[in-house]
Design an enzyme around this catalytic site. Structure first.
Site, PDB file in Angstrom:
ATOM      1  N   GLY A  77      36.940  32.741  -3.281  1.00  0.00           N
ATOM      2  CA  GLY A  77      36.441  31.375  -3.366  1.00  0.00           C
ATOM      3  C   GLY A  77      37.095  30.499  -2.324  1.00  0.00           C
ATOM      4  O   GLY A  77      37.889  30.958  -1.502  1.00  0.00           O
ATOM      5  N   GLU A 100      31.454  31.877   0.643  1.00  0.00           N
ATOM      6  CA  GLU A 100      32.827  32.332   0.378  1.00  0.00           C
ATOM      7  C   GLU A 100      32.855  33.806  -0.006  1.00  0.00           C
ATOM      8  O   GLU A 100      33.749  34.547   0.397  1.00  0.00           O
ATOM      9  CB  GLU A 100      33.464  31.483  -0.729  1.00  0.00           C
ATOM     10  CG  GLU A 100      33.865  30.086  -0.293  1.00  0.00           C
ATOM     11  CD  GLU A 100      35.047  30.092   0.666  1.00  0.00           C
ATOM     12  OE1 GLU A 100      35.765  31.113   0.742  1.00  0.00           O
ATOM     13  OE2 GLU A 100      35.259  29.069   1.341  1.00  0.00           O
ATOM     14  N   GLU A 148      34.994  36.305   2.340  1.00  0.00           N
ATOM     15  CA  GLU A 148      36.232  36.892   1.819  1.00  0.00           C
ATOM     16  C   GLU A 148      36.098  38.329   1.339  1.00  0.00           C
ATOM     17  O   GLU A 148      37.096  39.036   1.206  1.00  0.00           O
ATOM     18  CB  GLU A 148      36.780  36.025   0.686  1.00  0.00           C
ATOM     19  CG  GLU A 148      37.245  34.661   1.160  1.00  0.00           C
ATOM     20  CD  GLU A 148      38.117  33.952   0.143  1.00  0.00           C
ATOM     21  OE1 GLU A 148      38.857  33.044   0.546  1.00  0.00           O
ATOM     22  OE2 GLU A 148      38.057  34.300  -1.055  1.00  0.00           O
ATOM     23  N   GLU A 151      43.037  41.145   1.694  1.00  0.00           N
ATOM     24  CA  GLU A 151      42.539  42.408   1.155  1.00  0.00           C
ATOM     25  C   GLU A 151      41.545  42.101   0.041  1.00  0.00           C
ATOM     26  O   GLU A 151      41.667  41.107  -0.661  1.00  0.00           O
ATOM     27  CB  GLU A 151      43.704  43.236   0.608  1.00  0.00           C
ATOM     28  CG  GLU A 151      43.328  44.604   0.070  1.00  0.00           C
ATOM     29  CD  GLU A 151      44.529  45.365  -0.486  1.00  0.00           C
ATOM     30  OE1 GLU A 151      44.332  46.488  -0.982  1.00  0.00           O
ATOM     31  OE2 GLU A 151      45.654  44.819  -0.430  1.00  0.00           O
TER      32      GLU A 151
END
Length: 229
Positions: free
Chosen positions: A46, A62, A66, A115
């Site tokens: 997020g 997001e 990510e 990660e």
């Protein structure tokens, strides 16, 4: 005439609880933070909402930035606004939950995520911010909604056996289900298309494959049909 606000404003973020199913356990996708606060701690994917995008657009952006995930089932969950939930400033977060098939996506961490990794819901590490509360809320929503809306098919392969479907429900609901009653009720809705294909799972004999018919479900829903398991 230009108008301005005279009061301080809270920052706005989105957080996403991504559920997946590996055939045995319900899983959640987490990211290891690459920046402070909570650097190297696990968290939900997020980030901050840009002033020129909607909440849904921010959540999808997001997720992609990510974790690398795109085009997944995504639904708004709840708004979290505890005053000190973020040590940086006053931050309100609109949480979402997503459903996907881990085998269909290759996760790739980027931006401020060091990660991205799948964890079983039974073995979640300590989470940053109030993300443990967000995850618990999402899990409660998923368990409730699974019993009255066929969202579970978002977690299964396009073609699946009745055993795989039952395993999904048992994993999400964290309970054993009577095989005969479950199959009888699922088939009674006539929402599964029987395929001329089978699947072998271990030493057992090949099992019939099915697929979910979303077009028929939407048509029946408009007539007041209620899916309930």
């Amino acid at each position: 005439m230009k108008h301005t606000y005279q009061y301080p404003r809270a920052a706005l973020t989105v957080d996403c609880v991504v559920f997946g199913f590996d055939g045995g356990e319900l899983q959640v996708l987490l990211i290891r933070r690459g920046l402070e606060p909570f650097k190297d701690k696990w968290a939900l994917p997020g980030g901050f909402v840009r002033v020129d995008e909607t909440l849904d657009d921010a959540a999808r952006r997001e997720l992609e930035e990510e974790t690398g995930l795109r085009e997944v089932f995504l639904e708004q969950l709840y708004t979290f606004g505890t005053v000190k939930r973020d040590p940086r400033e006053r931050v309100v977060s609109v949480a979402y939950y997503a459903l996907t098939k881990p085998a269909d996506h290759t996760t790739a961490a980027a931006t401020d995520a060091a990660e991205a990794k799948w964890f079983p819901v039974s073995a979640i590490p300590p989470l940053a911010f109030d993300h443990a509360d967000i995850l618990a809320t999402a899990l409660t929503r998923l368990r409730g909604k699974l019993t009255y809306q066929p969202i579970g098919f978002e977690l299964l392969p396009l073609k699946f056996t009745l055993t795989q479907l039952q395993r999904l429900y048992e994993a999400v609901l964290s309970t054993d289900i009577d095989k005969r009653n479950f199959r009888k009720k699922v088939l009674s809705y006539d929402l599964l298309v029987s395929l001329k294909e089978t699947h072998r799972d271990g030493p057992h004999r090949p099992a019939q494959l099915f697929r979910f018919d979303p077009v028929k479900y939407e048509r029946l829903k408009k007539k007041g049909f209620l899916f309930e398991l």
